[in-house]
Scaffold this motif. Structure first.
Motif, PDB file in Angstrom:
ATOM      1  N   ALA A   1       1.131  -1.273  -0.068  1.00  0.00           N
ATOM      2  CA  ALA A   1       0.314  -0.019   0.048  1.00  0.00           C
ATOM      3  C   ALA A   1       0.802   1.105   0.246  1.00  0.00           C
ATOM      4  O   ALA A   1       1.489   1.655   1.047  1.00  0.00           O
ATOM      5  N   LEU A   2       0.727   1.880  -1.233  1.00  0.00           N
ATOM      6  CA  LEU A   2       2.173   3.039  -1.504  1.00  0.00           C
ATOM      7  C   LEU A   2       1.593   4.018  -0.327  1.00  0.00           C
ATOM      8  O   LEU A   2       0.778   4.127  -0.270  1.00  0.00           O
ATOM      9  N   HIS A   3       2.240   4.220   0.393  1.00  0.00           N
ATOM     10  CA  HIS A   3       2.029   6.020   1.677  1.00  0.00           C
ATOM     11  C   HIS A   3       1.707   7.128   0.650  1.00  0.00           C
ATOM     12  O   HIS A   3       3.444   7.751  -0.056  1.00  0.00           O
ATOM     13  N   GLU A   4       0.917   7.712   0.831  1.00  0.00           N
ATOM     14  CA  GLU A   4       0.318   8.905  -0.737  1.00  0.00           C
ATOM     15  C   GLU A   4       1.138   9.863   0.845  1.00  0.00           C
ATOM     16  O   GLU A   4       1.583  10.852  -0.327  1.00  0.00           O
ATOM     17  N   ASP A   5       1.659  10.095   1.994  1.00  0.00           N
ATOM     18  CA  ASP A   5       2.085  11.456   2.093  1.00  0.00           C
ATOM     19  C   ASP A   5       4.140  11.175   1.991  1.00  0.00           C
ATOM     20  O   ASP A   5       4.890  12.119   0.846  1.00  0.00           O
TER      21      ASP A   5
END
Length: 390
Positions: A258-262
């Motif tokens: 899950a790519l970390h948006e921040d």
């Protein structure tokens, strides 16, 4: 050595009653060739005592030009010499009253030999690890990707974990945590930090794949990513990029990220800002939003500690200012911040001093000590307590 009769005579001269004392009398004497330089004493807290009793080691670290620190496996301590007016004796054979449990049989004399003495001891105080030097060392030879066309890679200035532990004033656990923070990885047994352009190239490959496959950025397949991007970059580098910018999880035996948006948004913002002295804030926000994968939202809060917004300029601007590039020393940090900007709001300055806080210390306490507050247009601002060269 004193006899029991001599001890009793001394007690009588001192007007002490024998029945008020422990029956066992311990007489101390200096051994042959005892010197104050033979031993150093160190005061340990309960945590370090347990550490030693468990058989673990403590290490003193520091180069010749650095103030020495003491490191356990997970903490760093400042070392300072504390002087005392009392003579401290090192007497291994001496027993405390609690250890003198056999009080039967009347008074008796025991003899204990003094092995060493001193008028000072090492005092320990927990402190922040000194990690600024780590990135500086690794940036001597950043990893720019696999060599092309038979070019030989520079093998100088490469460091193993043992090398870094010799040079960096931090515990092993603190060192490993910071290596992860700066996105370093092990290549052929050496710890390397990626060249920023190469790291952004890897991230670009991943985000483009997410867009082209119409994946949710919350579910990126590791296996498919490796298969699709292997012709472009080494598989271990693709996986490293996913580890840096995403959270790994397993579903039915298959690994997803899950790519970390921040983190993704911050990385792409740094890429946009690195070559500009100042960027028009509105234009930057438009370009920044267009550069991130579909479904991700950019927010200025994501850039705390890496970029600074100037609301007083017209038009408003944003510029690169990374906390990692600021001095490690507290006084030097505040001096540099106030040389960059005369007055700071608490919201703006907090990301740049938060890492300076010790245990149970707040940024408010730091500001009270190193800055002066005033009101400006109804907003509390902070400026230097002393003149600063701008």
């Amino acid at each position: 050595m004193r006899s029991l009769e001599e001890v009793q005579a001394t007690l009588e001269i001192a007007k002490l009653k024998e029945e008020d004392l422990v029956p066992t009398v311990q007489c101390l004497s200096f051994g042959d060739n005892v010197s104050s330089a033979d031993y150093c004493l160190m005061e340990l807290d309960e945590t370090l005592c347990r550490h030693i009793e468990a058989g673990d080691s403590l290490v003193i670290r520091g180069d010749k030009d650095e103030h020495a620190v003491l490191c356990s496996s997970d903490r760093t301590y400042d070392l300072k010499i504390a002087d005392t007016s009392n003579l401290l004796l090192f007497v291994p054979g001496c027993r405390t009253p609690e250890q003198l449990t056999d009080n039967r049989g009347g008074s008796r004399v025991e003899h204990a030999q003094i092995w060493g003495f001193c008028n000072s001891y090492w005092e320990l105080r927990k402190q922040r690890p000194k990690l600024k030097k780590l990135k500086k060392l690794l940036m001597e030879n950043p990893y720019e990707g696999p060599s092309l066309g038979g070019q030989e890679e520079d093998t100088e200035n490469r460091y193993t974990m043992e090398d870094l532990l010799e040079r960096i004033q931090a515990s092993e656990e603190e060192l490993k945590t910071h290596l992860e923070t700066i996105h370093a990885c092990q290549i052929e047994g050496y710890w390397r930090v990626l060249d920023f352009d190469y790291e952004m190239k890897l991230l670009g490959h991943v985000t483009q794949l997410v867009d082209s496959e119409s994946w949710s950025f919350n579910k990126v397949s590791l296996q498919t990513s490796l298969e699709e991007l292997a012709p472009l970059e080494p598989r271990e580098m693709i996986e490293h990029c996913l580890n840096c910018y995403g959270k790994r999880n397993t579903e039915n035996g298959e690994v997803f990220y899950a790519l970390h948006e921040d983190k993704v948004c911050r990385g792409l913002a740094l890429m946009l800002l690195q070559n500009a002295v100042k960027f028009n804030l509105r234009e930057f926000q438009d370009v920044w939003q267009q550069s991130v994968p579909e479904g991700m939202s950019t927010r200025l809060e994501q850039l705390k500690g890496v970029a600074l917004v100037d609301r007083t300029s017209r038009p408003e601007t944003i510029s690169l200012l990374r906390v990692d590039d600021l001095p490690e020393d507290t006084v030097e940090r505040f001096n540099q911040l106030f040389s960059l900007r005369e007055k700071w709001t608490e919201e703006d300055i907090t990301p740049y001093i938060q890492d300076l806080c010790g245990e149970k210390q707040t940024t408010g306490a730091l500001l009270t000590k190193y800055a002066r507050s005033s009101m400006q247009n109804g907003i509390k601002v902070f400026n230097s307590r002393r003149p600063v060269a701008l």
